[in-house]
Design an enzyme around this catalytic site. Structure first.
Site, PDB file in Angstrom:
ATOM      1  N   GLU A 143       0.820  -1.334   0.122  1.00 41.21           N
ATOM      2  CA  GLU A 143      -0.183   0.082  -0.006  1.00 41.21           C
ATOM      3  C   GLU A 143       1.073   1.179  -0.016  1.00 41.21           C
ATOM      4  O   GLU A 143       1.233   1.691   1.218  1.00 41.21           O
ATOM      5  CB  GLU A 143      -1.038  -0.118   1.168  1.00 41.21           C
ATOM      6  N   ALA A 154      -2.196   8.194   7.055  1.00 45.47           N
ATOM      7  CA  ALA A 154      -1.543   7.860   8.144  1.00 45.47           C
ATOM      8  C   ALA A 154       0.153   7.673   7.685  1.00 45.47           C
ATOM      9  O   ALA A 154       1.015   7.343   8.410  1.00 45.47           O
ATOM     10  CB  ALA A 154      -1.657   6.805   9.206  1.00 45.47           C
ATOM     11  N   HIS A 212      -5.731   5.919  -1.569  1.00 47.02           N
ATOM     12  CA  HIS A 212      -4.932   7.147  -1.419  1.00 47.02           C
ATOM     13  C   HIS A 212      -4.713   8.043  -2.546  1.00 47.02           C
ATOM     14  O   HIS A 212      -3.479   8.100  -2.969  1.00 47.02           O
ATOM     15  CB  HIS A 212      -3.465   6.617  -0.912  1.00 47.02           C
ATOM     16  N   ARG A 244     -21.438  15.563  -9.419  1.00 46.04           N
ATOM     17  CA  ARG A 244     -20.844  15.935 -10.708  1.00 46.04           C
ATOM     18  C   ARG A 244     -19.592  15.265 -10.876  1.00 46.04           C
ATOM     19  O   ARG A 244     -19.358  15.032 -12.086  1.00 46.04           O
ATOM     20  CB  ARG A 244     -20.738  17.343 -11.000  1.00 46.04           C
ATOM     21  N   ASP A 270     -15.438  -1.411  10.804  1.00 44.60           N
ATOM     22  CA  ASP A 270     -15.311  -1.528  12.169  1.00 44.60           C
ATOM     23  C   ASP A 270     -16.322  -0.509  12.991  1.00 44.60           C
ATOM     24  O   ASP A 270     -16.362   0.034  14.105  1.00 44.60           O
ATOM     25  CB  ASP A 270     -13.974  -1.208  12.669  1.00 44.60           C
ATOM     26  N   ILE A 272     -16.152   2.501  12.645  1.00 38.39           N
ATOM     27  CA  ILE A 272     -15.219   3.994  12.839  1.00 38.39           C
ATOM     28  C   ILE A 272     -14.924   4.776  11.515  1.00 38.39           C
ATOM     29  O   ILE A 272     -15.087   5.782  11.350  1.00 38.39           O
ATOM     30  CB  ILE A 272     -14.215   3.824  13.870  1.00 38.39           C
ATOM     31  N   HIS A 273     -14.525   3.670  10.618  1.00 43.76           N
ATOM     32  CA  HIS A 273     -13.738   4.383   9.555  1.00 43.76           C
ATOM     33  C   HIS A 273     -14.975   4.713   8.381  1.00 43.76           C
ATOM     34  O   HIS A 273     -14.761   5.458   7.535  1.00 43.76           O
ATOM     35  CB  HIS A 273     -12.799   3.295   8.694  1.00 43.76           C
ATOM     36  N   ASP A 295      -7.793  -3.988   8.005  1.00 38.87           N
ATOM     37  CA  ASP A 295      -6.762  -2.898   7.614  1.00 38.87           C
ATOM     38  C   ASP A 295      -6.118  -2.653   9.218  1.00 38.87           C
ATOM     39  O   ASP A 295      -5.800  -1.640   9.724  1.00 38.87           O
ATOM     40  CB  ASP A 295      -7.491  -1.649   7.473  1.00 38.87           C
ATOM     41  N   LEU A 355      -7.612   9.085  11.066  1.00 40.91           N
ATOM     42  CA  LEU A 355      -7.584   7.626  11.414  1.00 40.91           C
ATOM     43  C   LEU A 355      -6.447   6.827  10.920  1.00 40.91           C
ATOM     44  O   LEU A 355      -5.619   7.299   9.734  1.00 40.91           O
ATOM     45  CB  LEU A 355      -8.768   7.116  10.633  1.00 40.91           C
TER      46      LEU A 355
END
Lengths: 431, 243
Positions: A143, A154, A212, A244, A270, A272-273, A295, A355
């Site tokens: 990644e 992060a 990302h 759009r 989870d 949260i994300h 993740d 996060l």
């Protein structure tokens, strides 16, 4: 009855009194295993006049394919992106622990790192089958570092890179040191020169994932046409949906996906994300493409506190993990905010609110996904087994209970709380 | 014969199942002396609706029978005549069939012994009648062209050699065939009628299947239900008191 073997002498195990996940439903059927693979009992009966050597009573439980996690950064204090003396041992340690979460195969994930880290770690993390020693390693998920600055999340800024002018995978080979044992690469398709990279990686059998990134929908669709087939943690680290220009999120309903191909998308369920409403929108738009990922970071499995992720320091409280700021205050001012019933409280004084990976386990994600989306149990289970297998092109072998597939199984109750995990028909964990 | 009339499909099935269970228990099979159950067989193998798949899904996978003790005619065999001859021999080697359980076709056939089959026939290859092909189309997505046209079948004579025969008949579409089988004469056009000459035949049916019978026949046999029901009482002692 004594063992019988006209085709093979290997013992035959029959899982009885269970409901198996087959043809997208839970069926009241027995599951037969021989030589680590799922056996066709009708052929056994008529062609071989064979029968089971032993029967395992599942007590009415659900028997489903083992979970496949394609994005796992570490856990239990091990960070795959932090080079240690023995990266292989670190992976093996986590591989063993995640059996408790029902994960039978996974892709150890490396976040953006300097070339020295890749050169040190990659040769030590080999594709291998699972077993009593731990979940199987399907290949590494890289990644970064070819990702967008604005959406680094992060990831450490100083190690981000671009492709350069030459085209092709040479820049990747230089940075990573090679593509052996690599099963997936996450990159930002808006970076110049990405087209040839995506094309060549796909031809080499490496799954290309978009993430990302600040790509718009066109750029994303181009990349899919060149071979990209996955979206790394949908909604996170990409432009938000805009009516759009839906951006990467628009791939879920794009009509420019080549025929016969599907775009899958990772979801960190989870709680949260992704807001449950957003999770539902994605699920309803493209249910067949949803792939549950954890993740999870090294803090998964550890108590609350500060820990290192790649080249950064993060902080965990409850089920949240945040990027720690540069300054430390001795007595932070608590500002209590409760997001949901599982979170204790959130401190704004200490760090940032970016996060930083999750610390939920795969089985937690499966349960949360089912509860938040209201989908059926089979659908939730398939999002963690069949879909990742389809993404990686291994669904003839993993992620399914069809005859001939590897007998990687999880046994669970109706609330999807795990009772046991099996790899190749052998019990590797029990509650 | 016995004619056992139950109210509906489920009750008829349950009665028949209990009867078979009782017969097996009172027979007291041992490793040296098997209870031989006969069932009609037929279609070619390599199809999900073949009798192999049908028997596996509906019977064999639910019981713990040793596969070596399950004999099914193989429609894919090289030499079909030899396959039939071997089957007859297997039956003889097993000591004959103790109980043959079968159904009836809308044209009154037993197994695939189509109208016109000899009433003393043995296991052989038969070409299926149109009625049978239509009836079987439901297993092949209602596509007539996909239904096999030939089948291996036990003969009428083969079934007559069994010590006991049970025919299960349910549904209004079978009513006329049942009438022909038990209220008309013995006739090779309705091969089930051959069992009028068998010493121990039992017909289990639901109300709908009796629609073409005489009221007198139905009343008579319904009046005997208290006797019939004793045959399916749970067998607590091992006394063989069936007559």
């Amino acid at each position: 009855m004594p063992s019988n073997g006209s085709v093979s002498d290997a013992p035959i195990t029959q899982f009885i009194n269970c409901r198996i996940l087959k043809e997208h439903t839970l069926q009241r059927e027995d599951l037969w295993v021989r030589d680590g693979r799922i056996l066709d009992p009708e052929k056994l009966f008529f062609d071989e006049q064979g029968y089971a050597d032993r029967q395992l009573d599942c007590g009415g439980a659900i028997l489903a394919p083992g979970f496949i996690d394609v994005q796992l950064n570490g856990g239990y204090g091990v960070d795959f992106s932090t080079p240690s003396e023995d990266p292989g041992a670190g992976v093996a340690f986590v591989a063993k622990k995640i059996l408790e979460h029902g994960v039978t195969s996974f892709c150890p994930t490396l976040v953006t790192s300097p070339p020295s880290v890749y050169h040190k770690v990659l040769p030590e993390v080999k594709v291998q089958s699972g077993g009593v020693h731990g979940a199987g390693v399907l290949g590494v998920h890289l990644e970064g570092p070819f990702i967008s600055l604005e959406k680094k999340g992060a990831h450490p800024e100083q190690f981000l890179r671009t492709f350069g002018g030459s085209g092709g995978v040479n820049p990747l080979l230089e940075v990573y040191g090679g593509l052996d044992n690599v099963s997936m690469v996450t990159l930002a398709p808006e970076l110049a020169g990405s087209q040839s990279v995506v094309e060549e990686l796909s031809q080499r059998g490496v799954t290309v994932s978009l993430g990302h990134s600040v790509a718009n929908l066109s750029q994303a669709e181009e990349a899919v046409q060149q071979g990209a087939s996955f979206i790394t943690h949908l909604f996170n680290a990409m432009l938000p949906f805009h009516h759009r220009d839906p951006g990467i999120v628009g791939l879920l309903t794009s009509n420019r996906i080549p025929a016969g191909r599907s775009v899958f998308y990772g979801m960190i369920a989870d709680g949260i994300h992704t807001n449950p409403a957003a999770l539902r929108i994605a699920h309803r738009a493209h249910p067949a493409g949803l792939v549950l990922v954890t993740d999870a970071i090294m803090a998964m499995g550890l108590p609350p506190g500060r820990h290192t992720l790649g080249q950064q320091v993060i902080e965990i409280q409850g089920l949240h993990a945040y990027v720690a700021g540069n300054t430390l205050t001795s007595s932070p001012v608590p500002n209590q905010l409760t997001f949901d019933s599982r979170i204790l409280n959130v401190f704004w004084g200490l760090g940032t609110t970016t996060l930083s990976g999750s610390i939920a386990t795969m089985d937690m994600c499966v349960r949360h996904f089912q509860q938040a989306s209201g989908c059926s149990v089979p659908e939730a289970l398939e999002a963690a087994s069949l879909h990742p297998a389809q993404l990686l092109g291994i669904s003839h072998q993993k992620g399914s209970l069809e005859y001939g597939c590897d007998a990687d199984l999880v046994l669970m109750d109706d609330q999807m709380v795990l009772e046991a995990t099996y790899i190749s028909g052998v019990e590797v964990w029990r509650k | 014969m016995r004619l056992v009339i139950l109210e509906d499909y489920d009750l008829a099935s349950e009665w028949a199942a209990k009867y078979i269970r009782n017969r097996i228990i009172t027979f007291r099979p041992t490793a040296q002396r098997y209870f031989t159950l006969g069932l009609p067989t037929g279609l070619p193998r390599a199809h999900p609706e073949s009798y192999h798949s049908y028997m596996w899904n509906n019977f064999f996978k639910h019981v713990d029978i040793d596969p070596a003790n399950a004999h099914i005619l193989d429609g894919n065999a090289q030499d079909l005549e030899a396959e039939c001859a071997v089957f007859e021999k297997d039956i003889a080697d097993a000591g004959g069939i103790d109980l043959f359980v079968g159904g009836i076709g809308p044209d009154g056939h037993i197994a695939f012994n189509e109208p016109g089959s000899s009433l003393v026939s043995r296991t052989r290859v038969k070409t299926l009648a149109k009625d049978t092909i239509v009836a079987n189309a439901r297993f092949f997505g209602h596509d007539l062209s996909k239904v096999p046209t030939m089948a291996l079948t036990v003969g009428v004579g083969t079934v007559m050699d069994s010590r006991e025969v049970m025919i299960v008949i349910t549904g209004a579409h079978k009513a006329f065939a049942l009438y022909k089988a038990i209220e008309d004469g013995v006739n090779h056009m309705w091969t089930v009628s051959a069992f009028q000459q068998h010493p121990r035949t039992i017909f289990v049916c639901d109300e709908d299947a009796t629609l073409e019978l005489r009221v007198k026949t139905v009343k008579y046999f319904k009046g005997l239900m208290h006797v019939h029901n004793k045959l399916v009482d749970p067998v607590l002692t091992m006394k063989n008191d069936l007559s």
